[in-house]
Write an enzyme that holds these catalytic residues in place. Structure first.
Site, PDB file in Angstrom:
ATOM      1  CG  ASP A  18     -20.966  45.394  80.667  1.00 58.34           C
ATOM      2  OD1 ASP A  18     -20.226  46.337  80.348  1.00 58.34           O
ATOM      3  OD2 ASP A  18     -20.569  44.375  81.247  1.00 58.34           O
ATOM      4  CD  GLN A  19     -26.274  45.643  82.863  1.00 59.79           C
ATOM      5  OE1 GLN A  19     -25.328  46.418  82.718  1.00 59.79           O
ATOM      6  NE2 GLN A  19     -26.408  44.885  83.933  1.00 59.79           N
TER       7      GLN A  19
END
Length: 311
Positions: free
Chosen positions: A14-15
């Site tokens: 996600d990051q």
């Protein structure tokens, strides 16, 4: 920070996406631990939607942690089996495998120090390890036999029974599915292309659910996608929606949908939104396409305006 301060045993997918994503493209990455391979254009005839199930999930929750522990247990069992095969192959004058003896020994040696499950090919898993992995295993029994699962961000609960086989199998096949998806996305335009892409998403979804990371809401959304898909097949030569899968850490969250980039597809997405609300009382938020990450978009600085009379 999330692993060691927050205590969430998550990865960096996600990051990396939030930072490196671009509009109208998919981000290819390898989380070993964090490497961007490049961007893949989304063809003009294909569109992606996200449908929010309304069910909150947390990668710090018990389900996600236990599945991660189960996967690391599975990796340790596979390593142990591979080292046993390696020892037998090294001391014998040959083993009953299709590969030449020397290559077979090297494979066992490499698999005995397997770093990431997704680096084990599905055919090797099925041929040698799948049937030897336990369906589940209590923490105390695992620790007694293997001592350590070698995951720096989770701790084994001795009293808990962990699912091992499904959790270990998922990343092995998921890596293959992702590679196949990327190859299909850049192949010639056809109904078969869309059908195959959709099928890969369905397989991802059910594999994740088999690990214990599904939810009633996301399963309901995927079922609604299938109902729309199969109804259209009998009434129209041109398909609209082709597949869907749970995303992120599972146990709720958003479902990703793939379909033909057309007005009719968007209408079907709105129909699913209405049907989900009728069944659950929750009107899901819908996302479309892909957007730029921080690397392209930049950031907004929010500044407090001080009234002139206070200066």
């Amino acid at each position: 920070v999330e692993n060691h301060v927050v205590g969430a045993p998550c990865g960096v997918m996600d990051q990396m996406t939030s930072a490196c994503g671009e509009a109208n493209k998919l981000l290819a990455m390898v989380c070993q631990p964090a490497e961007v391979l490049g961007l893949v254009d989304i063809p003009d005839h294909i569109r992606f939607w996200g449908i929010d199930s309304g069910i909150k999930h947390s990668v710090g929750g018990a389900d996600y942690k236990s599945v991660r522990v189960g996967a690391f247990m599975g990796r340790e069992v596979i390593r142990s089996i591979a080292l046993s095969f390696f020892s037998q192959s090294s001391s014998a004058n040959g083993v009953a495998h299709d590969e030449p003896e020397e290559d077979c020994v090297k494979l066992f040696e490499a698999e005995g120090s397997l770093d990431y499950l997704c680096n084990l090919s599905p055919h090797r898993y099925e041929a040698l390890y799948g049937k030897m992995l336990p369906e589940s295993m209590f923490g105390d029994a695992f620790l007694e036999k293997y001592a350590n699962h070698h995951d720096p961000v989770t701790v084994i609960d001795k009293t808990r029974n962990y699912g091992v086989r499904a959790a270990a199998r998922h990343p092995i096949y998921e890596n293959f599915r992702v590679q196949a998806f990327k190859a299909l996305l850049t192949s010639a335009t056809s109904d078969d292309q869309l059908t195959s892409l959709g099928e890969l998403l369905y397989q991802c979804h059910y594999s994740y659910s088999a690990c214990g990371l599904g939810s009633d809401g996301t399963d309901r959304l995927v079922q609604l996608i299938q109902e729309v898909q199969h109804v259209k097949a009998s009434k129209s030569a041109e398909g609209t929606l082709y597949g869907a899968k749970i995303t992120g850490g599972g146990s709720g969250g958003t479902v990703c949908v793939i379909g033909r980039n057309s007005l009719r597809s968007s209408e079907k997405i709105l129909e699913i939104q209405r049907r989900y609300k009728a069944a659950t009382g929750y009107l899901p938020i819908i996302f479309e396409g892909s957007s730029p990450g921080a690397g392209k978009f930049g950031y907004l600085r929010i500044r407090r305006r001080i009234p002139s009379h206070q200066t």
